[in-house]
Design a protein around this motif. Structure first.
Motif, PDB file in Angstrom:
ATOM      1  N   ARG A 187       0.833  -1.209   0.000  1.00  0.00           N
ATOM      2  CA  ARG A 187       0.000   0.000   0.000  1.00  0.00           C
ATOM      3  C   ARG A 187       0.860   1.247   0.000  1.00  0.00           C
ATOM      4  O   ARG A 187       0.672   2.160  -0.817  1.00  0.00           O
ATOM      5  CB  ARG A 187      -0.925   0.019   1.212  1.00  0.00           C
ATOM      6  N   ASP A 188       1.828   1.308   0.932  1.00  0.00           N
ATOM      7  CA  ASP A 188       2.680   2.493   1.039  1.00  0.00           C
ATOM      8  C   ASP A 188       3.533   2.663  -0.207  1.00  0.00           C
ATOM      9  O   ASP A 188       3.778   3.791  -0.660  1.00  0.00           O
ATOM     10  CB  ASP A 188       3.568   2.397   2.277  1.00  0.00           C
ATOM     11  N   ALA A 189       3.977   1.551  -0.778  1.00  0.00           N
ATOM     12  CA  ALA A 189       4.786   1.616  -1.991  1.00  0.00           C
ATOM     13  C   ALA A 189       3.967   2.174  -3.154  1.00  0.00           C
ATOM     14  O   ALA A 189       4.440   3.040  -3.911  1.00  0.00           O
ATOM     15  CB  ALA A 189       5.319   0.232  -2.333  1.00  0.00           C
ATOM     16  N   ALA A 190       2.726   1.694  -3.318  1.00  0.00           N
ATOM     17  CA  ALA A 190       1.878   2.156  -4.422  1.00  0.00           C
ATOM     18  C   ALA A 190       1.563   3.636  -4.292  1.00  0.00           C
ATOM     19  O   ALA A 190       1.600   4.386  -5.281  1.00  0.00           O
ATOM     20  CB  ALA A 190       0.587   1.338  -4.456  1.00  0.00           C
ATOM     21  N   ILE A 191       1.258   4.081  -3.077  1.00  0.00           N
ATOM     22  CA  ILE A 191       0.956   5.501  -2.856  1.00  0.00           C
ATOM     23  C   ILE A 191       2.160   6.368  -3.191  1.00  0.00           C
ATOM     24  O   ILE A 191       2.053   7.378  -3.900  1.00  0.00           O
ATOM     25  CB  ILE A 191       0.529   5.736  -1.393  1.00  0.00           C
ATOM     26  N   THR A 192       3.329   5.975  -2.707  1.00  0.00           N
ATOM     27  CA  THR A 192       4.536   6.772  -2.929  1.00  0.00           C
ATOM     28  C   THR A 192       4.918   6.803  -4.397  1.00  0.00           C
ATOM     29  O   THR A 192       5.278   7.858  -4.939  1.00  0.00           O
ATOM     30  CB  THR A 192       5.696   6.211  -2.090  1.00  0.00           C
ATOM     31  N   LEU A 193       4.852   5.665  -5.070  1.00  0.00           N
ATOM     32  CA  LEU A 193       5.210   5.613  -6.491  1.00  0.00           C
ATOM     33  C   LEU A 193       4.238   6.428  -7.340  1.00  0.00           C
ATOM     34  O   LEU A 193       4.652   7.104  -8.296  1.00  0.00           O
ATOM     35  CB  LEU A 193       5.248   4.164  -6.965  1.00  0.00           C
ATOM     36  N   LEU A 194       2.958   6.362  -7.019  1.00  0.00           N
ATOM     37  CA  LEU A 194       1.979   7.166  -7.752  1.00  0.00           C
ATOM     38  C   LEU A 194       2.281   8.655  -7.612  1.00  0.00           C
ATOM     39  O   LEU A 194       2.250   9.405  -8.587  1.00  0.00           O
ATOM     40  CB  LEU A 194       0.563   6.864  -7.248  1.00  0.00           C
ATOM     41  N   ALA A 195       2.570   9.083  -6.380  1.00  0.00           N
ATOM     42  CA  ALA A 195       2.880  10.493  -6.156  1.00  0.00           C
ATOM     43  C   ALA A 195       4.185  10.891  -6.838  1.00  0.00           C
ATOM     44  O   ALA A 195       4.302  11.978  -7.410  1.00  0.00           O
ATOM     45  CB  ALA A 195       2.966  10.775  -4.656  1.00  0.00           C
ATOM     46  N   LEU A 196       5.182  10.008  -6.795  1.00  0.00           N
ATOM     47  CA  LEU A 196       6.498  10.310  -7.354  1.00  0.00           C
ATOM     48  C   LEU A 196       6.468  10.381  -8.875  1.00  0.00           C
ATOM     49  O   LEU A 196       7.084  11.259  -9.479  1.00  0.00           O
ATOM     50  CB  LEU A 196       7.496   9.240  -6.902  1.00  0.00           C
ATOM     51  N   VAL A 197       5.741   9.474  -9.497  1.00  0.00           N
ATOM     52  CA  VAL A 197       5.766   9.370 -10.958  1.00  0.00           C
ATOM     53  C   VAL A 197       4.699  10.236 -11.622  1.00  0.00           C
ATOM     54  O   VAL A 197       4.953  10.887 -12.641  1.00  0.00           O
ATOM     55  CB  VAL A 197       5.589   7.895 -11.383  1.00  0.00           C
ATOM     56  N   THR A 198       3.490  10.266 -11.056  1.00  0.00           N
ATOM     57  CA  THR A 198       2.388  10.979 -11.704  1.00  0.00           C
ATOM     58  C   THR A 198       2.165  12.380 -11.160  1.00  0.00           C
ATOM     59  O   THR A 198       1.531  13.201 -11.810  1.00  0.00           O
ATOM     60  CB  THR A 198       1.070  10.196 -11.555  1.00  0.00           C
ATOM     61  N   GLY A 199       2.656  12.655  -9.931  1.00  0.00           N
ATOM     62  CA  GLY A 199       2.418  13.971  -9.341  1.00  0.00           C
ATOM     63  C   GLY A 199       0.996  14.170  -8.864  1.00  0.00           C
ATOM     64  O   GLY A 199       0.547  15.305  -8.693  1.00  0.00           O
ATOM     65  N   LEU A 200       0.258  13.086  -8.605  1.00  0.00           N
ATOM     66  CA  LEU A 200      -1.125  13.221  -8.131  1.00  0.00           C
ATOM     67  C   LEU A 200      -1.171  13.945  -6.785  1.00  0.00           C
ATOM     68  O   LEU A 200      -0.291  13.762  -5.937  1.00  0.00           O
ATOM     69  CB  LEU A 200      -1.768  11.849  -7.970  1.00  0.00           C
ATOM     70  N   ARG A 201      -2.189  14.763  -6.601  1.00  0.00           N
ATOM     71  CA  ARG A 201      -2.398  15.439  -5.324  1.00  0.00           C
ATOM     72  C   ARG A 201      -2.801  14.429  -4.253  1.00  0.00           C
ATOM     73  O   ARG A 201      -3.361  13.372  -4.554  1.00  0.00           O
ATOM     74  CB  ARG A 201      -3.491  16.501  -5.444  1.00  0.00           C
ATOM     75  N   ALA A 202      -2.566  14.792  -3.004  1.00  0.00           N
ATOM     76  CA  ALA A 202      -2.934  13.917  -1.894  1.00  0.00           C
ATOM     77  C   ALA A 202      -4.437  13.642  -1.887  1.00  0.00           C
ATOM     78  O   ALA A 202      -4.873  12.512  -1.642  1.00  0.00           O
ATOM     79  CB  ALA A 202      -2.494  14.539  -0.574  1.00  0.00           C
ATOM     80  N   CYS A 203      -5.243  14.675  -2.162  1.00  0.00           N
ATOM     81  CA  CYS A 203      -6.704  14.492  -2.140  1.00  0.00           C
ATOM     82  C   CYS A 203      -7.158  13.503  -3.209  1.00  0.00           C
ATOM     83  O   CYS A 203      -8.121  12.758  -3.013  1.00  0.00           O
ATOM     84  CB  CYS A 203      -7.418  15.835  -2.297  1.00  0.00           C
TER      85      CYS A 203
END
Length: 404
Positions: free
Chosen positions: A236-252
């Motif tokens: 879970r933590d890996a998927a969240i971090t990779l999504l934020a790192l690669v796509t730049g998705l906002r936290a919301c």
């Protein structure tokens, strides 16, 4: 059916323990139950919805008059909802909520009507859910401040109340972040058509802070990716971090991501952004798709909730907002051995944008990827692209040893 406060309280605690709630959550419930027992002492030991209603809005110790902070007051409202549900159904429903999900709200009739009107106005304007939440929270905080100072109607408020409110926020907001609170507060004052309050807000002179966000080095990115891929952190933590790192998705957007938003065959993610209400479809790299699949198939609790990312401990509901995402990314960085003071999605979002910029991606494309409502919003990332900025510097003319 048990109707005594102590007996209902014991059933609530037993349900919390059976569902695997965190110890801190159980302690908060126990403390709230103790205060409910104190309030009930003068009215007998029986619980009733009328007692719960008084308890939900209790703002001070009935014995000493000492005013409670917002946290226990929110716990009181939440517990009253659970007790009411038990009285009506005979079952402990831990999903039961009251007064805006446990959030403290003003009790003045004038303020209640005003908040309802403001909510309807935002809905009519078609504002994004996240925007409505921020604007509503700012308005609610101001009205609560007025109530705490004995003001029960907006007509009684003056410019000094705005200054006092902003001063009260300084205890909770960093000076560089106070602009965000003001930005969410101003639309509410515009709605009230109180020019004097708006002028007071302008006179406060809260300035926006344009700090340059530091970027990750290539070696740091590699370390984080390796920590995510080799099992050092949960899927879970890996998927969240990779999504934020690669796509730049906002936290919301990470919080609101739902299972149906993922196209597993096409390897894309399609969402409607919380902040702008704009649709966005992005490719899903194999590494991220793999971690998402590992989480959904192996780690994710088997519950009805359709949000992708859920709480690890009960209740297994959606994550509680930006702070929850920040804790995840901070934990991943720490596990990877990287010491950074701030590693939230703002850093990762800036990092993703700057990588696109360095790769020669046009600004309008970056704006579309990041989901900006205006292409001008992407200009801030130019401040992080040192190499391109140096190329724009004009040589200074030098004549007879003097720089002109």
């Amino acid at each position: 059916m048990d109707t005594k406060v102590r007996e209902i309280g014991e059933r609530v605690v037993a349900a919390l323990e059976a569902d695997g709630h965190a110890k801190l959550t159980i302690v908060q419930y126990r403390n709230a139950i103790r205060w409910l027992e104190i309030l009930a002492q003068d009215r007998g030991e029986e619980y009733s919805p009328a007692l719960g209603a008084d308890f939900a809005v209790m703002t001070a110790d009935p014995r000493t008059g000492k005013v409670f902070s917002p946290r226990p007051r929110a716990d009181f409202a939440r517990l009253a909802g659970v007790f009411d549900s038990y009285v009506f159904t005979g079952q402990v429903d831990l999903s039961a909520k009251r007064h805006g999900g446990g959030r403290v709200v003003p009790q003045s009739k004038d303020f209640t009507v005003l908040l309802a009107a403001w909510s309807a106005e935002m809905e009519q304007r078609g504002l994004a859910v996240a925007t409505q939440s921020a604007y509503s929270r700012a308005a609610c905080d101001y009205l609560l401040y007025l109530e705490a100072n004995g003001i029960m109607s907006l007509q009684e408020a003056d410019g000094a109340s705005v200054f006092g409110f902003l001063e009260s926020l300084s205890d909770r907001w960093a000076k560089t972040a106070l602009w965000s609170a003001v930005t969410s507060f101003r639309p509410f004052l515009n709605f009230t058509q109180r020019v004097d309050l708006l002028n007071a807000l302008k006179m406060a002179g809260v300035k926006r802070h344009h700090g340059i966000v530091p970027l990750l080095g290539n070696d740091e990115e590699e370390i984080v990716v390796q920590a995510c891929m080799n099992g050092q952190v949960s899927a879970r933590d890996a998927a969240i971090t990779l999504l934020a790192l690669v796509t730049g998705l906002r936290a919301c957007d990470l919080v609101s991501l739902r299972l149906q938003d993922i196209d597993w065959r096409g390897r894309t993610v399609g969402i409607v952004q919380q902040k702008t209400s704009n649709p966005l479809t992005m490719p899903l790299p194999p590494a991220i798709a793999g971690k998402l699949a590992e989480y959904v198939l192996g780690e994710r609790p088997n519950v009805v909730d359709e949000h992708v990312f859920l709480r690890v401990v009960a209740p297994h509901t959606e994550l509680a907002g930006h702070a929850a995402i920040y804790r995840v990314t901070a934990r991943v960085f720490k596990t990877a051995g990287l010491e950074r003071t701030r590693v939230g999605t703002r850093l990762l979002r800036h990092n993703a944008a700057s990588k696109l910029l360095r790769a020669g991606t046009p600004l309008p494309t970056i704006s579309a990827v990041l989901g900006h409502s205006s292409p001008d919003s992407t200009d801030v990332y130019l401040s992080t692209d040192t190499e391109h900025m140096r190329a724009c510097v004009l040589p200074l003319p030098i004549r007879q040893g003097v720089i002109r």
